[in-house]
Design a protein around this motif. Sequence first.
Motif, mmCIF file in Angstrom:
data_model
loop_
_atom_site.group_PDB
_atom_site.id
_atom_site.type_symbol
_atom_site.label_atom_id
_atom_site.label_comp_id
_atom_site.label_asym_id
_atom_site.label_seq_id
_atom_site.Cartn_x
_atom_site.Cartn_y
_atom_site.Cartn_z
ATOM 1 N N TRP A 122 65.861 57.877 42.385
ATOM 2 C CA TRP A 122 65.948 57.844 43.853
ATOM 3 C C TRP A 122 67.379 58.154 44.246
ATOM 4 N N ALA A 123 67.574 59.212 45.017
ATOM 5 C CA ALA A 123 68.930 59.705 45.251
ATOM 6 C C ALA A 123 69.292 59.676 46.728
ATOM 7 N N LEU A 124 70.046 58.647 47.098
ATOM 8 C CA LEU A 124 70.578 58.544 48.458
ATOM 9 C C LEU A 124 72.105 58.684 48.428
ATOM 10 N N ALA A 125 72.778 57.878 47.598
ATOM 11 C CA ALA A 125 74.247 57.809 47.620
ATOM 12 C C ALA A 125 74.885 59.158 47.284
ATOM 13 N N GLY A 130 78.478 55.860 50.512
ATOM 14 C CA GLY A 130 77.943 54.744 49.729
ATOM 15 C C GLY A 130 77.381 53.702 50.673
ATOM 16 N N SER A 131 78.220 52.726 51.043
ATOM 17 C CA SER A 131 77.766 51.701 51.998
ATOM 18 C C SER A 131 77.345 52.348 53.312
ATOM 19 N N PHE A 155 75.619 58.518 41.407
ATOM 20 C CA PHE A 155 75.068 57.231 40.938
ATOM 21 C C PHE A 155 73.539 57.215 40.911
ATOM 22 N N VAL A 156 72.906 58.268 40.432
ATOM 23 C CA VAL A 156 71.438 58.270 40.450
ATOM 24 C C VAL A 156 70.917 57.636 39.153
ATOM 25 N N THR A 157 70.356 56.434 39.304
ATOM 26 C CA THR A 157 69.848 55.682 38.147
ATOM 27 C C THR A 157 68.695 56.441 37.502
ATOM 28 N N LYS A 200 79.633 53.395 32.177
ATOM 29 C CA LYS A 200 79.685 52.242 33.068
ATOM 30 C C LYS A 200 80.197 50.997 32.350
ATOM 31 N N THR A 208 72.922 56.655 34.344
ATOM 32 C CA THR A 208 73.273 56.899 35.744
ATOM 33 C C THR A 208 74.075 58.190 35.799
ATOM 34 N N LEU A 357 76.996 44.429 38.610
ATOM 35 C CA LEU A 357 76.267 45.415 39.411
ATOM 36 C C LEU A 357 75.496 44.764 40.560
ATOM 37 N N ILE A 360 76.998 44.962 43.793
ATOM 38 C CA ILE A 360 77.311 46.314 44.289
ATOM 39 C C ILE A 360 76.050 47.096 44.683
ATOM 40 N N THR A 364 76.480 46.319 48.846
ATOM 41 C CA THR A 364 77.477 45.392 48.284
ATOM 42 C C THR A 364 77.375 44.025 48.969
ATOM 43 N N GLU A 366 79.638 42.651 50.639
ATOM 44 C CA GLU A 366 80.215 42.766 51.986
ATOM 45 C C GLU A 366 79.152 43.281 52.966
ATOM 46 N N LEU A 370 77.570 41.653 56.360
ATOM 47 C CA LEU A 370 77.465 42.358 57.651
ATOM 48 C C LEU A 370 76.065 42.191 58.228
HETATM 49 C C1 FAD Z 1 75.105 51.423 38.253
HETATM 50 C C2 FAD Z 1 74.793 51.914 39.635
HETATM 51 C C3 FAD Z 1 73.530 52.411 39.906
HETATM 52 C C4 FAD Z 1 73.239 52.923 41.176
HETATM 53 N N1 FAD Z 1 72.017 53.498 41.387
HETATM 54 C C5 FAD Z 1 71.784 54.150 42.555
HETATM 55 C C6 FAD Z 1 70.574 54.912 42.735
HETATM 56 O O1 FAD Z 1 69.696 54.958 41.862
HETATM 57 N N2 FAD Z 1 70.426 55.608 43.893
HETATM 58 C C7 FAD Z 1 71.371 55.588 44.887
HETATM 59 O O2 FAD Z 1 71.175 56.228 45.916
HETATM 60 N N3 FAD Z 1 72.513 54.854 44.746
HETATM 61 C C8 FAD Z 1 72.743 54.163 43.607
HETATM 62 N N4 FAD Z 1 73.923 53.455 43.440
HETATM 63 C C9 FAD Z 1 74.916 53.490 44.514
HETATM 64 C C10 FAD Z 1 75.132 52.149 45.189
HETATM 65 O O3 FAD Z 1 74.097 51.887 46.090
HETATM 66 C C11 FAD Z 1 76.524 52.201 45.852
HETATM 67 O O4 FAD Z 1 77.477 52.185 44.796
HETATM 68 C C12 FAD Z 1 76.763 51.050 46.786
HETATM 69 O O5 FAD Z 1 75.931 51.125 47.913
HETATM 70 C C13 FAD Z 1 78.235 51.014 47.259
HETATM 71 O O6 FAD Z 1 78.686 52.264 47.656
HETATM 72 P P1 FAD Z 1 80.061 52.847 47.061
HETATM 73 O O7 FAD Z 1 80.036 52.649 45.602
HETATM 74 O O8 FAD Z 1 80.242 54.221 47.574
HETATM 75 O O9 FAD Z 1 81.197 51.897 47.646
HETATM 76 P P2 FAD Z 1 81.862 51.971 49.113
HETATM 77 O O10 FAD Z 1 80.807 52.008 50.149
HETATM 78 O O11 FAD Z 1 82.897 53.032 49.139
HETATM 79 O O12 FAD Z 1 82.570 50.549 49.182
HETATM 80 C C14 FAD Z 1 83.822 50.259 48.579
HETATM 81 C C15 FAD Z 1 84.211 48.844 49.003
HETATM 82 O O13 FAD Z 1 84.359 48.792 50.441
HETATM 83 C C16 FAD Z 1 83.508 47.792 50.971
HETATM 84 N N5 FAD Z 1 83.027 48.200 52.290
HETATM 85 C C17 FAD Z 1 82.463 49.380 52.650
HETATM 86 N N6 FAD Z 1 82.144 49.370 53.948
HETATM 87 C C18 FAD Z 1 82.499 48.150 54.430
HETATM 88 C C19 FAD Z 1 82.425 47.514 55.706
HETATM 89 N N7 FAD Z 1 81.877 48.134 56.766
HETATM 90 N N8 FAD Z 1 82.897 46.256 55.830
HETATM 91 C C20 FAD Z 1 83.422 45.604 54.759
HETATM 92 N N9 FAD Z 1 83.529 46.146 53.533
HETATM 93 C C21 FAD Z 1 83.068 47.403 53.369
HETATM 94 C C22 FAD Z 1 82.377 47.666 49.962
HETATM 95 O O14 FAD Z 1 81.705 46.427 50.087
HETATM 96 C C23 FAD Z 1 83.134 47.807 48.653
HETATM 97 O O15 FAD Z 1 83.740 46.585 48.331
HETATM 98 C C24 FAD Z 1 74.217 52.892 42.201
HETATM 99 C C25 FAD Z 1 75.474 52.349 41.929
HETATM 100 C C26 FAD Z 1 75.777 51.870 40.671
HETATM 101 C C27 FAD Z 1 77.155 51.331 40.398
#
Ligand code: FAD
Length: 379
Positions: A122-125, A130-131, A155-157, A200, A208, A357, A360, A364, A366, A370
């Motif tokens: 499933w590929a969103l990020a 990310g967030s 980050f596509v698992t 990782k 991933t 993980l 995250i 996350t 955070e 929210l």
């Molecule tokens: C092992 C692994 C598997 C994953 N598998 C998938 C997958 O299959 N499909 C998929 O789509 N994604 C996947 N992800 C992605 C995952 O959903 C994102 O890593 C996660 O949502 C965080 O996004 P980011 O890593 O870009 O961090 P960022 O969003 O850049 O965040 C960095 C930091 O800033 C903080 N932050 C960001 N915005 C705010 C805010 N508004 N207020 C306060 N703090 C904030 C965060 O909490 C974090 O501490 C995976 C990630 C990992 C590590």
Amino acid sequence: MDFTLSSEQSAYRDKVRSFARKHVAPLAARWDEEETFPREILPLLGDAGLLGVTVPRAWGGQGLDLFHLVLAIEEIARYDGSLALALAAHHSIVCGHLLLSGTEAQKDSWLPRLTGGAVGAWALAEGQAGSDASSIKTEARSTEAVWSLWGSKMFVTQAPLADIFIVLAMTGGGARHNGISAFLVEAGAAGLRIGKPLHKMGCRATETAPVGLHGVEVGSEALLGELNGGFRDAMRLLDVGRVVMGAMAVGLARGCLEEATSFARKRRQFGRPIGQHQAIGWMLADMATETDAARLLVHRAAAGIGQGRVKTREAAMAKLFAAETASRVANKAVQVHGGYGYLRSSPVERYLRDVKLCEIGEGTSEVQRLVIGRDILKG
Ligand SMILES: Cc1cc2nc3c(=O)[nH]c(=O)nc-3n(C[C@H](O)[C@H](O)[C@H](O)COP(=O)(O)OP(=O)(O)OC[C@H]3O[C@@H](n4cnc5c(N)ncnc54)[C@H](O)[C@@H]3O)c2cc1C
């Protein structure tokens, strides 16, 4: 109100526990060391019904509710965070997305394969999204009956072994939340490039990887859900995904508690088992209390969603508390083990890496705060 499992739920949990002890516990450390997903486990998982816990029987699943999935994920995570993560993603965002938004033809085509051992991703990020997931840049351009996908995902698992991808892409011009759609893309499609697996810290037996989409063409039958409704569907899936990841955290916390308890009984210093030193006994007491509290939150959220009461706040609370609890518990488990907990041969060393993980993925900690804070203020 009854806080005990029914006899049917206990029997189900015990069945998955036996499976995990037999097929997962002896091999989990090796899978982690090899950093590859153990494909040979897929037929065993399929035979045990663990590839379709919440998928209706018509498509080869078990037809059980979210509560049973939560029980199963805790049992698998007790021994292996990686396999729990793979199964969590398989159920909550891959099969879950098909069940939520798929046409009968899409479900008929993919669910029997997924419950029988096919792998989905499933590929969103994306690199910059990310967030803030609605800021994705991947685009789906429409020309007559064909969609052409351009962009790159991060980050596509399970991407390196996936048979089917669910890709979220912009379809609505400038609109963000109301301008994203989901597409089914089969492995091997022209223009689909799977990057090298990322190295990782934990959950290393899931693979991933980044995924590139260079003009991948799919027909209109590949649209999953309503046009421009993909982000709304993804957010609905997250309620379930968060509860399931909470269960993964509880399983890892329980593993830490059980390993630390066993070690504290056996290891002797100053003439007695270390568990009889009050500092160690208190650590175990805190670990047990917090793990139980996390499980109760996860069970409350799972039961609520299972009964059709979608409670975003409860799901976020369960995930937040379980993830942070499990990290604390894992840290204490290493402490109880002293130097032996710091060795790669110790299961708690792996659990400590795996559990991070949970703070995250699926949003996350955070982001959970929210979501909860906004819901409180809404009244
Ligand atoms: C092992 C692994 C598997 C994953 N598998 C998938 C997958 O299959 N499909 C998929 O789509 N994604 C996947 N992800 C992605 C995952 O959903 C994102 O890593 C996660 O949502 C965080 O996004 P980011 O890593 O870009 O961090 P960022 O969003 O850049 O965040 C960095 C930091 O800033 C903080 N932050 C960001 N915005 C705010 C805010 N508004 N207020 C306060 N703090 C904030 C965060 O909490 C974090 O501490 C995976 C990630 C990992 C590590």
